[in-house]
Motif scaffolding. Structure first.
Motif, PDB file in Angstrom:
ATOM      1  N   LEU A  77       0.806  -1.136   0.037  1.00  0.00           N
ATOM      2  CA  LEU A  77       0.056   0.023   0.012  1.00  0.00           C
ATOM      3  C   LEU A  77       0.881   1.258   0.029  1.00  0.00           C
ATOM      4  CD1 LEU A  77      -2.933  -0.771   2.652  1.00  0.00           C
ATOM      5  CD2 LEU A  77      -3.013  -0.601  -0.132  1.00  0.00           C
ATOM      6  N   ARG A  78       0.214   2.170  -0.653  1.00  0.00           N
ATOM      7  CA  ARG A  78       1.060   3.404  -0.830  1.00  0.00           C
ATOM      8  C   ARG A  78       0.989   4.101   0.541  1.00  0.00           C
ATOM      9  NH1 ARG A  78      -2.089   3.534  -5.916  1.00  0.00           N
ATOM     10  NH2 ARG A  78      -0.981   2.001  -7.079  1.00  0.00           N
ATOM     11  N   PRO A  79       2.065   4.466   1.451  1.00  0.00           N
ATOM     12  CA  PRO A  79       1.840   4.930   2.548  1.00  0.00           C
ATOM     13  C   PRO A  79       1.292   6.159   2.784  1.00  0.00           C
ATOM     14  CG  PRO A  79       4.152   5.024   2.011  1.00  0.00           C
ATOM     15  CD  PRO A  79       3.383   4.157   0.895  1.00  0.00           C
ATOM     16  N   GLY A  80       1.324   7.101   1.921  1.00  0.00           N
ATOM     17  CA  GLY A  80       0.720   8.304   1.859  1.00  0.00           C
ATOM     18  C   GLY A  80       1.539   9.302   2.907  1.00  0.00           C
ATOM     19  N   ARG A  81       1.246  10.570   3.067  1.00  0.00           N
ATOM     20  CA  ARG A  81       1.967  11.502   3.940  1.00  0.00           C
ATOM     21  C   ARG A  81       1.069  11.663   5.279  1.00  0.00           C
ATOM     22  NH1 ARG A  81       1.004  16.681   0.509  1.00  0.00           N
ATOM     23  NH2 ARG A  81      -0.722  15.379   0.078  1.00  0.00           N
ATOM     24  N   PRO A  82       1.749  11.446   6.256  1.00  0.00           N
ATOM     25  CA  PRO A  82       1.326  11.523   7.628  1.00  0.00           C
ATOM     26  C   PRO A  82       0.931  12.936   7.803  1.00  0.00           C
ATOM     27  CG  PRO A  82       3.478  11.407   7.904  1.00  0.00           C
ATOM     28  CD  PRO A  82       3.318  11.273   6.400  1.00  0.00           C
ATOM     29  N   LEU A  83      -0.463  13.040   8.485  1.00  0.00           N
ATOM     30  CA  LEU A  83      -1.110  14.271   8.859  1.00  0.00           C
ATOM     31  C   LEU A  83      -1.105  14.232  10.358  1.00  0.00           C
ATOM     32  CD1 LEU A  83      -3.714  14.415   6.157  1.00  0.00           C
ATOM     33  CD2 LEU A  83      -1.666  15.735   6.119  1.00  0.00           C
ATOM     34  N   PRO A  84      -0.922  15.184  11.023  1.00  0.00           N
ATOM     35  CA  PRO A  84      -0.833  14.987  12.425  1.00  0.00           C
ATOM     36  C   PRO A  84      -2.089  15.257  13.083  1.00  0.00           C
ATOM     37  CG  PRO A  84       0.120  17.032  11.862  1.00  0.00           C
ATOM     38  CD  PRO A  84       0.193  16.386  10.560  1.00  0.00           C
ATOM     39  N   PRO A  91       1.750  11.791  20.248  1.00  0.00           N
ATOM     40  CA  PRO A  91       1.719  11.957  18.626  1.00  0.00           C
ATOM     41  C   PRO A  91       0.678  10.870  18.234  1.00  0.00           C
ATOM     42  CG  PRO A  91       4.131  11.523  19.367  1.00  0.00           C
ATOM     43  CD  PRO A  91       3.096  11.507  20.627  1.00  0.00           C
ATOM     44  N   ALA A  92      -0.189  11.289  17.225  1.00  0.00           N
ATOM     45  CA  ALA A  92      -0.989  10.565  16.448  1.00  0.00           C
ATOM     46  C   ALA A  92      -1.333  11.164  15.084  1.00  0.00           C
ATOM     47  CB  ALA A  92      -2.615  10.389  17.090  1.00  0.00           C
ATOM     48  N   PRO A 133       6.756  20.129  15.785  1.00  0.00           N
ATOM     49  CA  PRO A 133       6.428  18.505  15.397  1.00  0.00           C
ATOM     50  C   PRO A 133       6.453  17.541  16.631  1.00  0.00           C
ATOM     51  CG  PRO A 133       8.639  18.931  14.380  1.00  0.00           C
ATOM     52  CD  PRO A 133       8.396  20.272  15.222  1.00  0.00           C
ATOM     53  N   ASN A 134       5.513  16.595  16.400  1.00  0.00           N
ATOM     54  CA  ASN A 134       5.546  15.621  17.433  1.00  0.00           C
ATOM     55  C   ASN A 134       5.304  15.890  18.770  1.00  0.00           C
ATOM     56  OD1 ASN A 134       5.861  13.818  15.330  1.00  0.00           O
ATOM     57  ND2 ASN A 134       7.886  13.617  15.612  1.00  0.00           N
ATOM     58  N   THR A 135       4.585  16.997  18.879  1.00  0.00           N
ATOM     59  CA  THR A 135       4.574  17.473  20.334  1.00  0.00           C
ATOM     60  C   THR A 135       2.915  16.975  20.805  1.00  0.00           C
ATOM     61  OG1 THR A 135       3.625  19.473  19.688  1.00  0.00           O
ATOM     62  CG2 THR A 135       5.968  19.539  20.173  1.00  0.00           C
ATOM     63  N   PRO A 136       2.578  16.867  21.985  1.00  0.00           N
ATOM     64  CA  PRO A 136       1.247  16.290  22.438  1.00  0.00           C
ATOM     65  C   PRO A 136       0.227  17.220  21.901  1.00  0.00           C
ATOM     66  CG  PRO A 136       2.958  16.265  24.223  1.00  0.00           C
ATOM     67  CD  PRO A 136       3.537  16.936  23.234  1.00  0.00           C
ATOM     68  N   THR A 137       0.498  18.578  21.965  1.00  0.00           N
ATOM     69  CA  THR A 137      -0.758  19.421  21.353  1.00  0.00           C
ATOM     70  C   THR A 137      -0.568  19.984  19.908  1.00  0.00           C
ATOM     71  OG1 THR A 137       0.590  21.200  22.243  1.00  0.00           O
ATOM     72  CG2 THR A 137      -1.174  20.015  23.696  1.00  0.00           C
TER      73      THR A 137
END
Lengths: 197, 197
Positions: A77-84, A91-92, A133-137
């Motif tokens: 599967l093409r992974p695609g770009r992660p969007l926060p 992080p999600a 980036p990757n901060t809880p908020t």
């Protein structure tokens, strides 16, 4: 009688067309009486008889064929770009392909719209406006959605685009806390809802 | 507002198998594996049967079709719709089959039992049924003996009912070339069945 298949017959017809007409039972008066055309008929008559049982032989694809292919497809599967996704618990992310699938699914409940393509791009924001980036908020990245759709010509109204746009924005926000800034809609086809019933 | 006006979602989501080919192709290009699977299921039977007749080997045919389908998934983002999707898919499958034939792998002929899956008219007498089966077997052997390019052209025309233009598009050749190949294939097959006249 010699009837070279790559050359016309002495009567002016070409043997390939004569064969097709014989096969489709669409021969004309000339072919029914012309000795050259009849020669072609005779040459291929047995082939026509043999083709029917040969082509009617049951050849069924094994049930494992598609399953085997899809196992490989799903691993590629093409992974695609992660969007926060904003989250206080860590992080999600959601990929743009997954979000596009969710938006298409939301529009699939509307019998008057059929989504073809759904592409998602991020909107450039000034550096100063970005969160670390990757901060809880972490803040959602503003998104631009491009849709190509077909609409029912019986039920499309001048408000239709607005309704589609609202549903896309609401779905992105309510399901995945995504901020969809723009929704470009290209109507590439129309269809009849009545026919589909 | 009418129940199916745009913006009036129903409780039932649209079923993927109800979608047209253009929609499925567009979504598959966006990376939706479910739509790709629906497309494959629509075409697998005819493509598998074509591969079996081309390769004269069911196991080899299954491998060829599976490899072709996986290749199609990888190449799908580059598919621009210049040809019909089915034509594009046929081209990939036939290229896989021809490639296997060219590699000269040792072929395992179909067991005789498998070749005899004859669908005969119900009103045939036992003797006529046997004759039908024997004729189909004779044609099967004659088809297998054709040169690859002639066999492919003949099968696409006779078994898949493709137009000359479509056969040319699938094989990447000119229509005039295809007409010549089909004519030569028919002539050779008719000659090989001469004893049945």
């Amino acid at each position: 009688m010699s009837t070279s298949p790559e050359h016309g017959l002495p009567c002016g017809r070409d043997s390939l067309s004569v064969w097709e007409n014989a096969r489709n039972d669409t021969h004309d008066q000339h072919e029914a009486t012309c000795p050259y055309c009849q020669g072609v008929y005779e040459q291929f008559r047995i082939l026509a008889i043999a083709s029917d049982p040969y082509l009617a032989q049951a050849i069924t694809a094994p049930t494992s064929l598609i399953a085997t292919v899809m196992r490989t497809v799903l691993t590629e599967l093409r992974p695609g770009r992660p969007l926060p996704i904003p989250s206080d618990a860590g992080p999600a992310f959601i990929t743009d392909t997954a979000l596009a699938a969710a938006l298409r699914a939301a529009l699939d409940t509307d019998p008057a719209v059929i989504t073809h393509r759904c592409r998602i791009d991020t909107v450039d924001v000034p550096e100063t406006a970005r969160s670390a980036p990757n901060t809880p908020t972490q803040q959602p990245t503003p998104l631009a959605v491009q849709l190509s759709v077909a609409v029912s010509y019986e039920h499309y109204t001048r408000h239709g685009e607005s309704v589609v746009r609202t549903r896309v924005i609401d779905t992105g926000r309510n399901l995945f806390a995504q901020q969809i800034d723009t929704v470009d809609i290209e109507i590439i086809d129309v269809f009849s809802t009545e026919v589909n019933r | 507002m009418n129940a199916v006006d745009i913006g009036s979602p129903t409780a039932t989501r649209r079923v993927l198998t109800d979608l047209g080919e253009a929609v499925l192709v567009a979504r598959a290009r966006d990376g939706d594996p479910r739509c790709f699977e629906v497309l494959l299921r629509r075409h697998q039977q005819s493509l598998y049967a074509l591969a079996v007749r081309l390769l004269d080997d069911r196991i080899e045919a299954q491998d060829a079709v599976q490899d072709a389908f996986i290749l199609a998934w990888r190449k799908l983002p580059a598919f621009r719709g210049e040809a019909k999707f089915s034509t594009w898919l046929y081209r990939i499958v036939t290229n896989q089959c021809l490639s296997r034939l060219r590699r000269g792998r040792q072929q395992q002929p179909l067991p005789e039992r498998e070749k005899q899956h004859l669908v005969a008219p119900e009103d045939l007498s036992p003797q006529a049924y046997v004759e039908h089966a024997a004729l189909a077997a004779a044609l099967s052997a004659a088809v297998a003996a054709l040169p690859d390019d002639l066999r492919l052209a003949w099968l696409l025309r006779e078994a898949e009912h493709r137009s000359y233009e479509e056969v040319a598009a699938i094989t990447g050749t000119r229509v005039s070339t295809i007409r010549g190949r089909i004519a030569r294939a028919r002539a050779r097959l008719a000659d090989s069945l001469a004893e049945w006249r």
